[in-house]
Design a protein around this motif. Structure first.
Motif, PDB file in Angstrom:
ATOM      1  N   VAL A   1      -5.701   1.690  -2.374  1.00 58.98           N
ATOM      2  CA  VAL A   1      -5.343   1.879  -3.778  1.00 58.98           C
ATOM      3  C   VAL A   1      -6.372   1.205  -4.686  1.00 58.98           C
ATOM      4  O   VAL A   1      -6.684   1.719  -5.769  1.00 58.98           O
ATOM      5  CB  VAL A   1      -3.915   1.355  -4.049  1.00 58.98           C
ATOM      6  CG1 VAL A   1      -3.829  -0.154  -3.927  1.00 58.98           C
ATOM      7  CG2 VAL A   1      -3.424   1.827  -5.419  1.00 58.98           C
TER       8      VAL A   1
ATOM      9  N   VAL B   1      -3.915   8.074   0.813  1.00 68.47           N
ATOM     10  CA  VAL B   1      -3.721   7.260  -0.386  1.00 68.47           C
ATOM     11  C   VAL B   1      -4.680   7.686  -1.496  1.00 68.47           C
ATOM     12  O   VAL B   1      -4.285   7.821  -2.668  1.00 68.47           O
ATOM     13  CB  VAL B   1      -3.880   5.762  -0.067  1.00 68.47           C
ATOM     14  CG1 VAL B   1      -3.865   4.930  -1.347  1.00 68.47           C
ATOM     15  CG2 VAL B   1      -2.779   5.293   0.881  1.00 68.47           C
TER      16      VAL B   1
ATOM     17  N   VAL C   1      -3.398   8.901  -5.141  1.00 71.27           N
ATOM     18  CA  VAL C   1      -3.745   8.216  -6.393  1.00 71.27           C
ATOM     19  C   VAL C   1      -4.491   9.151  -7.328  1.00 71.27           C
ATOM     20  O   VAL C   1      -4.303   9.104  -8.555  1.00 71.27           O
ATOM     21  CB  VAL C   1      -4.569   6.952  -6.090  1.00 71.27           C
ATOM     22  CG1 VAL C   1      -5.102   6.321  -7.368  1.00 71.27           C
ATOM     23  CG2 VAL C   1      -3.734   5.935  -5.309  1.00 71.27           C
TER      24      VAL C   1
ATOM     25  N   ALA D   1       3.042   8.241  -5.323  1.00 69.51           N
ATOM     26  CA  ALA D   1       3.874   7.545  -4.341  1.00 69.51           C
ATOM     27  C   ALA D   1       3.292   7.768  -2.956  1.00 69.51           C
ATOM     28  O   ALA D   1       2.695   8.823  -2.674  1.00 69.51           O
ATOM     29  CB  ALA D   1       5.318   8.040  -4.391  1.00 69.51           C
ATOM     30  N   HIS D   2       3.429   6.766  -2.112  1.00 67.54           N
ATOM     31  CA  HIS D   2       2.951   6.885  -0.726  1.00 67.54           C
ATOM     32  C   HIS D   2       3.770   5.960   0.163  1.00 67.54           C
ATOM     33  O   HIS D   2       3.999   4.804  -0.187  1.00 67.54           O
ATOM     34  CB  HIS D   2       1.468   6.519  -0.611  1.00 67.54           C
ATOM     35  CG  HIS D   2       0.990   6.467   0.809  1.00 67.54           C
ATOM     36  ND1 HIS D   2       0.675   7.602   1.521  1.00 67.54           N
ATOM     37  CD2 HIS D   2       0.805   5.419   1.664  1.00 67.54           C
ATOM     38  CE1 HIS D   2       0.289   7.260   2.743  1.00 67.54           C
ATOM     39  NE2 HIS D   2       0.362   5.940   2.857  1.00 67.54           N
ATOM     40  N   GLN D   3       4.192   6.477   1.296  1.00 73.93           N
ATOM     41  CA  GLN D   3       4.876   5.670   2.307  1.00 73.93           C
ATOM     42  C   GLN D   3       4.224   5.967   3.644  1.00 73.93           C
ATOM     43  O   GLN D   3       4.319   7.079   4.163  1.00 73.93           O
ATOM     44  CB  GLN D   3       6.362   6.025   2.370  1.00 73.93           C
ATOM     45  CG  GLN D   3       7.149   5.241   3.419  1.00 73.93           C
ATOM     46  CD  GLN D   3       7.268   3.767   3.070  1.00 73.93           C
ATOM     47  OE1 GLN D   3       7.755   3.420   2.003  1.00 73.93           O
ATOM     48  NE2 GLN D   3       6.817   2.894   3.975  1.00 73.93           N
TER      49      GLN D   3
ATOM     50  N   TRP E   1       0.365   1.241   4.428  1.00 70.67           N
ATOM     51  CA  TRP E   1       0.444   0.965   2.999  1.00 70.67           C
ATOM     52  C   TRP E   1       1.617   1.707   2.376  1.00 70.67           C
ATOM     53  O   TRP E   1       1.993   2.806   2.822  1.00 70.67           O
ATOM     54  CB  TRP E   1      -0.843   1.379   2.277  1.00 70.67           C
ATOM     55  CG  TRP E   1      -2.047   0.633   2.768  1.00 70.67           C
ATOM     56  CD1 TRP E   1      -2.388  -0.657   2.474  1.00 70.67           C
ATOM     57  CD2 TRP E   1      -3.071   1.125   3.647  1.00 70.67           C
ATOM     58  NE1 TRP E   1      -3.561  -0.994   3.109  1.00 70.67           N
ATOM     59  CE2 TRP E   1      -4.007   0.074   3.839  1.00 70.67           C
ATOM     60  CE3 TRP E   1      -3.294   2.342   4.282  1.00 70.67           C
ATOM     61  CZ2 TRP E   1      -5.139   0.215   4.630  1.00 70.67           C
ATOM     62  CZ3 TRP E   1      -4.412   2.484   5.082  1.00 70.67           C
ATOM     63  CH2 TRP E   1      -5.319   1.425   5.251  1.00 70.67           C
ATOM     64  N   THR E   2       2.196   1.079   1.347  1.00 72.35           N
ATOM     65  CA  THR E   2       3.288   1.685   0.590  1.00 72.35           C
ATOM     66  C   THR E   2       2.971   1.566  -0.899  1.00 72.35           C
ATOM     67  O   THR E   2       2.618   0.486  -1.384  1.00 72.35           O
ATOM     68  CB  THR E   2       4.623   0.986   0.875  1.00 72.35           C
ATOM     69  OG1 THR E   2       4.952   1.144   2.266  1.00 72.35           O
ATOM     70  CG2 THR E   2       5.736   1.566   0.018  1.00 72.35           C
ATOM     71  N   ILE E   3       3.087   2.686  -1.613  1.00 70.11           N
ATOM     72  CA  ILE E   3       2.966   2.682  -3.066  1.00 70.11           C
ATOM     73  C   ILE E   3       4.290   3.189  -3.621  1.00 70.11           C
ATOM     74  O   ILE E   3       4.675   4.344  -3.381  1.00 70.11           O
ATOM     75  CB  ILE E   3       1.823   3.593  -3.542  1.00 70.11           C
ATOM     76  CG1 ILE E   3       0.491   3.182  -2.924  1.00 70.11           C
ATOM     77  CG2 ILE E   3       1.719   3.564  -5.065  1.00 70.11           C
ATOM     78  CD1 ILE E   3      -0.656   4.126  -3.254  1.00 70.11           C
TER      79      ILE E   3
ATOM     80  N   SER F   1       4.914   5.481  -9.047  1.00 69.98           N
ATOM     81  CA  SER F   1       4.208   4.758 -10.106  1.00 69.98           C
ATOM     82  C   SER F   1       3.379   5.716 -10.942  1.00 69.98           C
ATOM     83  O   SER F   1       3.046   6.819 -10.514  1.00 69.98           O
ATOM     84  CB  SER F   1       3.269   3.698  -9.500  1.00 69.98           C
ATOM     85  OG  SER F   1       3.948   2.815  -8.638  1.00 69.98           O
TER      86      SER F   1
ATOM     87  N   ILE G   1      -0.327   5.986 -12.527  1.00 66.37           N
ATOM     88  CA  ILE G   1      -1.697   5.463 -12.456  1.00 66.37           C
ATOM     89  C   ILE G   1      -2.526   6.366 -13.352  1.00 66.37           C
ATOM     90  O   ILE G   1      -2.970   7.440 -12.948  1.00 66.37           O
ATOM     91  CB  ILE G   1      -2.223   5.429 -11.002  1.00 66.37           C
ATOM     92  CG1 ILE G   1      -1.305   4.557 -10.134  1.00 66.37           C
ATOM     93  CG2 ILE G   1      -3.655   4.918 -10.970  1.00 66.37           C
ATOM     94  CD1 ILE G   1      -1.710   4.484  -8.670  1.00 66.37           C
TER      95      ILE G   1
END
Length: 304
Positions: free
Chosen positions: A96, A146, A150, A157-159, A163-165, A168, A170
């Protein structure tokens, strides 16, 4: 065929002022693209042999500038040339944050960025940044996920496994849509399969043409099997030559020879599918004047 040159970054050329001056000069000479590499240290007792030459990492790589800051300097000094990394080691920072930096660089350069990423070859560097060497391929796959998340539309969002986002916003996105071109390095069958399945092209090192065409065939086959158009993939060939005053064995022209021999080799890669070639002269020159003289000789010979 597009022609590029590596900007000053390593050894005697690790000087921000040189980056600015020489980037301008390379653009004025007519080059289409400027490129950087990525190193962080030179271990005294390396964990792995250097994948080329005699297995010893060139001394110049011990002294270096950050690749993305170097590209930032090159972007501010130029107006036309594209700016690429060959290759940026993608796993050395959270994706990210990498996406944010690359977005900023694409904005700063007004959409001239080519994102070339790879995995590197030296376990010592992974140890130094606290990133596991194991499952590098899996981490790279998720890094690509990711980056694309982004750079896509909000909410992001990412799972994943690493990594987890959370959902959100951006707000700033790259100039180039849907994203800057993604080029991948690597020479293993898995790396070439990933190029065909996920990337916009392959960052290849100079090698004998039968090997180059064989590996490129793996990428184009993978693209076709993934339902993608193989004709849309880019092949970019990098050469780090030792330039000699007299002719050498033509079989070694992908590594060593006169400017004419190396240019003959680079022209031959076009028939093998190369869309772009670029020369890194930092291992065969020792002064800015010599560097620029060689850059002028290469572009004049290749355009001739």
């Amino acid at each position: 065929m597009r022609i590029g040159f590596a900007v000053p970054q390593f050894g005697a050329f690790a000087d921000p002022d040189l980056v600015l001056d020489i980037s301008r000069a390379l653009e004025d000479l007519g080059y289409d693209s400027l490129w950087v590499g990525d190193r962080i240290l030179g271990p005294i007792r390396p964990s792995d042999p250097y994948p080329g030459r005699d297995g010893v990492m060139p001394e110049q790589f011990v002294t270096h500038l950050d690749p993305l800051l170097t590209l930032t300097l090159a972007a501010t000094a130029t107006e036309r040339v594209r700016l690429g990394s060959s290759t940026l080691n993608a796993l050395w920072q959270p994706p990210v944050l990498l996406a944010r930096t690359l977005t900023t660089l694409d904005l700063l350069s007004h959409g001239r960025l080519d994102v070339g990423i790879g995995l590197g070859w030296l376990r010592d560097e992974y140890t130094a940044v606290g990133v596991p060497w194991e499952d590098r391929g899996g981490r790279l796959e998720e890094t690509l996920d990711v980056l694309e998340a982004v750079w896509g539309s909000d909410p992001v969002a990412h799972q994943g496994r690493y990594w987890t986002i959370p959902p959100s916003r951006i707000g700033r996105k790259p100039v180039q849509r849907p994203r800057p071109p993604l080029l991948l390095g690597g020479f293993s069958p898995a790396a070439l399969e990933r190029v065909g399945r996920r990337a916009d092209g392959w960052l290849a090192g100079a090698m004998p043409l039968p090997y180059l065409t064989g590996l490129w065939g793996l990428a184009t086959k993978a693209a076709q099997e993934a339902g993608r158009d193989p004709g849309q993939l880019r092949l970019v060939v990098r050469v780090n030559p030792t330039v000699t005053a007299s002719r050498t064995d033509p079989a070694h022209a992908h590594q060593r020879g006169t400017v004419g021999q190396i240019c003959d080799y680079l022209r031959s890669t076009e028939a093998a599918g190369a869309d772009e070639v670029f020369v890194d002269a930092q291992l065969t020159t020792s002064s800015p004047a010599e560097f620029l003289d060689l850059a002028e000789e290469f572009i004049t010979t290749l355009r001739g």
